[in-house]
Write a protein that holds these residues in place. Structure first.
Motif, PDB file in Angstrom:
ATOM      1  N   PRO A  69       0.843  -1.207   0.000  1.00  0.00           N
ATOM      2  CA  PRO A  69       0.000   0.000   0.000  1.00  0.00           C
ATOM      3  C   PRO A  69       0.874   1.251   0.000  1.00  0.00           C
ATOM      4  O   PRO A  69       1.917   1.289   0.656  1.00  0.00           O
ATOM      5  CB  PRO A  69      -0.794  -0.125   1.307  1.00  0.00           C
ATOM      6  N   THR A  70       0.466   2.274  -0.740  1.00  0.00           N
ATOM      7  CA  THR A  70       1.264   3.491  -0.858  1.00  0.00           C
ATOM      8  C   THR A  70       0.723   4.579   0.067  1.00  0.00           C
ATOM      9  O   THR A  70      -0.486   4.796   0.163  1.00  0.00           O
ATOM     10  CB  THR A  70       1.274   4.021  -2.299  1.00  0.00           C
ATOM     11  N   VAL A  71       1.629   5.252   0.737  1.00  0.00           N
ATOM     12  CA  VAL A  71       1.257   6.355   1.627  1.00  0.00           C
ATOM     13  C   VAL A  71       2.374   7.390   1.607  1.00  0.00           C
ATOM     14  O   VAL A  71       3.550   7.052   1.580  1.00  0.00           O
ATOM     15  CB  VAL A  71       0.971   5.846   3.062  1.00  0.00           C
ATOM     16  N   ASP A  72       1.989   8.654   1.589  1.00  0.00           N
ATOM     17  CA  ASP A  72       2.944   9.747   1.484  1.00  0.00           C
ATOM     18  C   ASP A  72       2.768  10.688   2.680  1.00  0.00           C
ATOM     19  O   ASP A  72       1.766  10.619   3.401  1.00  0.00           O
ATOM     20  CB  ASP A  72       2.709  10.498   0.168  1.00  0.00           C
ATOM     21  N   LYS A  73       3.726  11.570   2.865  1.00  0.00           N
ATOM     22  CA  LYS A  73       3.676  12.559   3.943  1.00  0.00           C
ATOM     23  C   LYS A  73       4.157  13.898   3.407  1.00  0.00           C
ATOM     24  O   LYS A  73       5.061  13.957   2.569  1.00  0.00           O
ATOM     25  CB  LYS A  73       4.551  12.089   5.105  1.00  0.00           C
ATOM     26  N   PRO A  96      11.967   5.541   6.097  1.00  0.00           N
ATOM     27  CA  PRO A  96      12.391   4.155   6.287  1.00  0.00           C
ATOM     28  C   PRO A  96      11.594   3.428   7.370  1.00  0.00           C
ATOM     29  O   PRO A  96      11.387   2.210   7.280  1.00  0.00           O
ATOM     30  CB  PRO A  96      13.870   4.271   6.669  1.00  0.00           C
ATOM     31  N   LEU A  97      11.112   4.159   8.384  1.00  0.00           N
ATOM     32  CA  LEU A  97      10.321   3.520   9.434  1.00  0.00           C
ATOM     33  C   LEU A  97       9.002   2.998   8.874  1.00  0.00           C
ATOM     34  O   LEU A  97       8.622   1.845   9.129  1.00  0.00           O
ATOM     35  CB  LEU A  97      10.064   4.518  10.565  1.00  0.00           C
ATOM     36  N   VAL A  98       8.294   3.818   8.118  1.00  0.00           N
ATOM     37  CA  VAL A  98       7.002   3.393   7.570  1.00  0.00           C
ATOM     38  C   VAL A  98       7.201   2.291   6.529  1.00  0.00           C
ATOM     39  O   VAL A  98       6.401   1.358   6.432  1.00  0.00           O
ATOM     40  CB  VAL A  98       6.237   4.604   7.001  1.00  0.00           C
ATOM     41  N   ALA A  99       8.290   2.372   5.766  1.00  0.00           N
ATOM     42  CA  ALA A  99       8.597   1.294   4.818  1.00  0.00           C
ATOM     43  C   ALA A  99       8.868  -0.014   5.552  1.00  0.00           C
ATOM     44  O   ALA A  99       8.432  -1.088   5.124  1.00  0.00           O
ATOM     45  CB  ALA A  99       9.793   1.675   3.955  1.00  0.00           C
ATOM     46  N   ALA A 100       9.578   0.074   6.676  1.00  0.00           N
ATOM     47  CA  ALA A 100       9.859  -1.128   7.465  1.00  0.00           C
ATOM     48  C   ALA A 100       8.581  -1.719   8.061  1.00  0.00           C
ATOM     49  O   ALA A 100       8.542  -2.909   8.396  1.00  0.00           O
ATOM     50  CB  ALA A 100      10.852  -0.803   8.577  1.00  0.00           C
ATOM     51  N   CYS A 101       7.537  -0.893   8.172  1.00  0.00           N
ATOM     52  CA  CYS A 101       6.236  -1.381   8.654  1.00  0.00           C
ATOM     53  C   CYS A 101       5.434  -2.078   7.554  1.00  0.00           C
ATOM     54  O   CYS A 101       4.381  -2.659   7.840  1.00  0.00           O
ATOM     55  CB  CYS A 101       5.426  -0.219   9.217  1.00  0.00           C
ATOM     56  N   GLY A 102       5.896  -1.991   6.299  1.00  0.00           N
ATOM     57  CA  GLY A 102       5.234  -2.701   5.215  1.00  0.00           C
ATOM     58  C   GLY A 102       4.611  -1.853   4.135  1.00  0.00           C
ATOM     59  O   GLY A 102       4.027  -2.383   3.181  1.00  0.00           O
ATOM     60  N   ALA A 103       4.718  -0.526   4.230  1.00  0.00           N
ATOM     61  CA  ALA A 103       4.149   0.355   3.216  1.00  0.00           C
ATOM     62  C   ALA A 103       5.199   0.740   2.185  1.00  0.00           C
ATOM     63  O   ALA A 103       6.397   0.520   2.365  1.00  0.00           O
ATOM     64  CB  ALA A 103       3.593   1.618   3.873  1.00  0.00           C
ATOM     65  N   ALA A 104       4.736   1.318   1.078  1.00  0.00           N
ATOM     66  CA  ALA A 104       5.622   1.956   0.103  1.00  0.00           C
ATOM     67  C   ALA A 104       5.453   3.460   0.250  1.00  0.00           C
ATOM     68  O   ALA A 104       4.325   3.970   0.214  1.00  0.00           O
ATOM     69  CB  ALA A 104       5.269   1.523  -1.312  1.00  0.00           C
ATOM     70  N   VAL A 105       6.574   4.158   0.438  1.00  0.00           N
ATOM     71  CA  VAL A 105       6.529   5.599   0.705  1.00  0.00           C
ATOM     72  C   VAL A 105       7.280   6.337  -0.408  1.00  0.00           C
ATOM     73  O   VAL A 105       8.506   6.426  -0.388  1.00  0.00           O
ATOM     74  CB  VAL A 105       7.157   5.939   2.070  1.00  0.00           C
ATOM     75  N   ALA A 153      -1.913   6.431  -2.506  1.00  0.00           N
ATOM     76  CA  ALA A 153      -3.316   6.210  -2.147  1.00  0.00           C
ATOM     77  C   ALA A 153      -3.711   6.965  -0.888  1.00  0.00           C
ATOM     78  O   ALA A 153      -4.891   7.276  -0.693  1.00  0.00           O
ATOM     79  CB  ALA A 153      -3.574   4.714  -1.961  1.00  0.00           C
ATOM     80  N   SER A 154      -2.730   7.243  -0.011  1.00  0.00           N
ATOM     81  CA  SER A 154      -3.003   7.903   1.259  1.00  0.00           C
ATOM     82  C   SER A 154      -1.972   8.987   1.511  1.00  0.00           C
ATOM     83  O   SER A 154      -0.852   8.920   1.000  1.00  0.00           O
ATOM     84  CB  SER A 154      -2.970   6.888   2.419  1.00  0.00           C
ATOM     85  N   LEU A 155      -2.354   9.961   2.344  1.00  0.00           N
ATOM     86  CA  LEU A 155      -1.476  11.103   2.592  1.00  0.00           C
ATOM     87  C   LEU A 155      -1.684  11.603   4.012  1.00  0.00           C
ATOM     88  O   LEU A 155      -2.816  11.788   4.463  1.00  0.00           O
ATOM     89  CB  LEU A 155      -1.795  12.229   1.602  1.00  0.00           C
ATOM     90  N   VAL A 156      -0.579  11.833   4.720  1.00  0.00           N
ATOM     91  CA  VAL A 156      -0.603  12.466   6.033  1.00  0.00           C
ATOM     92  C   VAL A 156       0.085  13.823   5.913  1.00  0.00           C
ATOM     93  O   VAL A 156       1.206  13.910   5.407  1.00  0.00           O
ATOM     94  CB  VAL A 156       0.089  11.600   7.101  1.00  0.00           C
ATOM     95  N   LEU A 157      -0.593  14.856   6.366  1.00  0.00           N
ATOM     96  CA  LEU A 157      -0.092  16.223   6.301  1.00  0.00           C
ATOM     97  C   LEU A 157       0.351  16.672   7.690  1.00  0.00           C
ATOM     98  O   LEU A 157      -0.401  16.547   8.653  1.00  0.00           O
ATOM     99  CB  LEU A 157      -1.178  17.169   5.786  1.00  0.00           C
ATOM    100  N   ASP A 158       1.563  17.178   7.796  1.00  0.00           N
ATOM    101  CA  ASP A 158       2.068  17.771   9.028  1.00  0.00           C
ATOM    102  C   ASP A 158       2.005  19.282   8.837  1.00  0.00           C
ATOM    103  O   ASP A 158       2.853  19.868   8.158  1.00  0.00           O
ATOM    104  CB  ASP A 158       3.502  17.291   9.289  1.00  0.00           C
ATOM    105  N   VAL A 159       0.986  19.907   9.411  1.00  0.00           N
ATOM    106  CA  VAL A 159       0.753  21.341   9.214  1.00  0.00           C
ATOM    107  C   VAL A 159       1.257  22.087  10.445  1.00  0.00           C
ATOM    108  O   VAL A 159       0.765  21.891  11.560  1.00  0.00           O
ATOM    109  CB  VAL A 159      -0.740  21.625   8.968  1.00  0.00           C
TER     110      VAL A 159
END
Length: 425
Positions: free
Chosen positions: A80-84, A100-109, A197-203
Motif C-alpha cells: 500500500p502506498t502512503v505519502d507525507k 524508512p520507518l514506515v517502509a519497514a512497517c510494510g508500506a511503500a513511501v 493512495a493515502s497522505l498524512v499532512l504535518d501542518v
C-alpha cells in the motif's frame, strides 16, 4: 479565439466574484502555456490573496494544476502506498527517519521532496550532505526502489503539476505565498499527482511556520484534507507546534546526524515523538497492523535507511562533513530559558549558509546551529546556548544579529506547549 481574457478574470476576482470552472481551467492552462503574462498572473494571485477562493473554486483550481502535467501510477507495487508532507519548519528532519520507518512497517513511501528556501530547510539539501547520494531518479528507478525497499526520497520530476512550479516562483517574488487557497492548491496538486493512495499532512503553526496562528493552520489543514478526499486520496492532517525548532540541530549535515540517532534508538524526545505520531497515522491509513515504535526499536528502520541511501549512491559509512568554524552564543544573565524563537534561529542558520535566498543558490552542507539548551533549562551567565557552524566565518555577525532576541531568559519555567496540537480528518 479565447472565450476569456486575463483582464476580465482578474477584475472578477478583484471584485469578489466567483470564477467558473471553465474560466479557471482556461486560466491555468493558458498561463502554463505562456499565453498569460507573469504580471497578469501576479495580479490574479494578489486578488486571490485578498478575496480567497470558495471550496468549488479551490477544487477546480487544484484539478486544473494537476491537468497541466502527468500523474504517477503505483498500481504495480505489492505494498500500500502512503505519502507525507510537511508545510515546513526549522529543524524539521522528520522525513529522514519517517520514510524508512514506515517502509519497514510494510508500506511503500514515495517521498518526492524539495529544497529549502529562506528560513525553512529542504530534505534534498540535507540528504546531499551524505557523500555520493543523488536526488534525481528516473521513474523506472523510483518504482524499482519502491518495489524492493518500500522507501524512496528523491526530487520530483518536472512533469508533475508544472503549473505549480511556475506559479510558486511567481508567488515567491510577489508577496502572495501566504494565501491559504494558493498554499493548499500548490501542495495538493503535487501530492495528488504523485499518486499515493493515502497522505498524512504535518501542518505547522508558530513563529517558525508559514502559518503563525493555530486557527490559520487549522483552516489550511482542513482545506487540504478536503482536496485530498475529493481526489480519492485518504488524507489526514496533524497540526504541530513550530514555535521552537524541532530537535537540537538546524542545518543540513547536522540534521542528518540527528535523524540517524533517532533510527539508532536515540535522538531528541520531540523528534522521536513526532516521527512515531506521523508513522502511526501513515500505517493506519495504509491498513497495516504494525506498531511503529516496536519497528523503530528493533533496528529494522535503520536497515531500510542504509539500503535506501546506498540505492541512491550514498555512502552510509562515510563521515558527514563538519564545519571549519564554530562560535558559541552565550547567556548574558542567569535564569530559566522561557522561549527560543524558531524563526530567528532559522534565519540565523540561513545566514550561516544552510539556506538559500533564491531558488538555484548553493547551500553549505556543514552550516547550521546546535541548540545546546531547550525551553525550561536553567542557565548561568556565560552558559553556551547555541553553537553556530559555518565554513564562512564572515557570516557569524549577521547570524548573531538575527539571534538578538531569539532566546528569552526569565525567572519562571515556561508553560508546557504540546507538540501535537490537533488532528483533522
Amino acid at each position: 479565439m479565447s472565450p476569456y481574457t486575463a483582464v476580465e478574470l482578474i477584475r472578477a476576482k478583484r471584485d469578489g466574484h466567483r470564477l467558473t470552472d471553465a474560466a479557471i481551467g482556461w486560466l491555468i492552462a493558458a498561463y502554463t502555456d505562456g499565453q498569460i503574462a507573469d504580471e497578469q498572473m501576479a495580479a490574479m494571485a494578489m486578488a486571490i490573496y485578498f478575496r480567497g477562493m470558495d471550496d468549488r473554486e479551490l477544487a477546480t483550481w487544484t484539478r486544473a494544476m494537476i491537468a497541466t502535467g502527468s500523474r504517477m501510477d503505483f498500481a504495480t507495487l505489492n505494498r500500500p502506498t502512503v505519502d507525507k508532507h510537511s508545510t515546513g519548519g526549522v529543524g524539521d528532519k522528520i522525513t529522514l527517519p519517517l520514510v524508512p520507518l514506515v517502509a519497514a512497517c510494510g508500506a511503500a513511501v514515495p517521498q518526492l521532496s524539495g529544497r529549502g528556501l529562506g528560513h525553512t530547510g529542504g530534505t534534498l539539501d540535507k540528504l546531499e550532505s551524505i557523500p555520493g547520494w543523488r536526488a534525481h531518479l528516473s521513474n523506472a528507478e523510483m518504482l524499482a526502489q519502491l518495489s524492493d525497499l518500500g522507501a524512496v526520497i528523491c526530487a520530483a520530476g518536472s512533469g508533475l503539476a508544472p503549473a505549480d512550479q511556475k506559479l510558486y516562483a511567481l508567488r515567491d517574488v510577489t508577496a502572495t505565498v501566504e494565501s491559504i487557497p494558493l498554499i493548499a492548491s500548490s501542495i495538493m496538486s503535487k501530492k495528488i499527482a504523485e499518486g499515493a493512495a493515502s497522505l498524512v499532512l504535518d501542518v505547522k503553526a508558530g513563529s517558525g511556520a508559514f502559518m503563525k496562528e493555530v486557527d490559520a493552520a487549522r483552516e489550511l489543514a482542513g482545506r487540504m484534507v478536503e482536496l485530498g478526499k475529493a481526489a480519492g486520496v485518504q488524507t489526514v492532517a496533524v497540526l504541530t507546534d513550530m514555535s521552537t525548532p524541532l530537535g537540537r540541530t538546524v542545518g543540513n549535515a547536522l540534521e542528518v546526524r540527528e535523524a540517524v540517532e533517532v533510527l539508532a534508538g536515540g535522538g531528541p524526545d520531540d523528534v522521536v515523538q513526532l516521527t512515531l505520531a506521523l508513522a502511526t497515522e501513515m500505517v493506519s491509513l495504509a491498513g497495516l497492523d504494525t506498531d511503529p515504535a516496536q519497528i523503530l526499536s528493533s533496528g529494522k528502520a535503520m536497515d531500510v535507511w542504509r539500503r535506501m541511501i546506498r540505492a541512491q549512491g550514498g555512502d552510509c559509512d562515510a563521515a558527514l562533513p563538519t564545519a571549519r568554524f564554530t562560535d558559541d552564543v552565550r547567556a548574558s544573565t542567569a535564569g530559566v530559558v522561557t522561549a527560543m524563537d524558531a524563526m530567528a534561529i532559522g534565519v540565523a542558520s540561513w545566514r550561516l549558509g544552510a539556506g538559500r535566498a533564491r531558488q538555484g543558490d548553493s547551500v553549505q552542507a556543514t552550516a547550521g546551529i546546535e541548540l545546546l539548551v531547550r525551553p525550561g533549562d536553567r542557565v548561568d551567565a556565560g552558559t553556551p546556548l547555541l553553537r553556530l557552524h559555518t565554513d564562512t566565518p564572515g557570516t557569524f555577525a549577521a547570524a548573531r544579529e538575527a539571534l538578538t532576541d531569539a532566546i528569552v531568559i526569565g525567572s519562571d519555567p515556561p508553560a508546557t506547549r504540546p507538540l501535537i496540537i490537533d488532528r483533522i480528518r
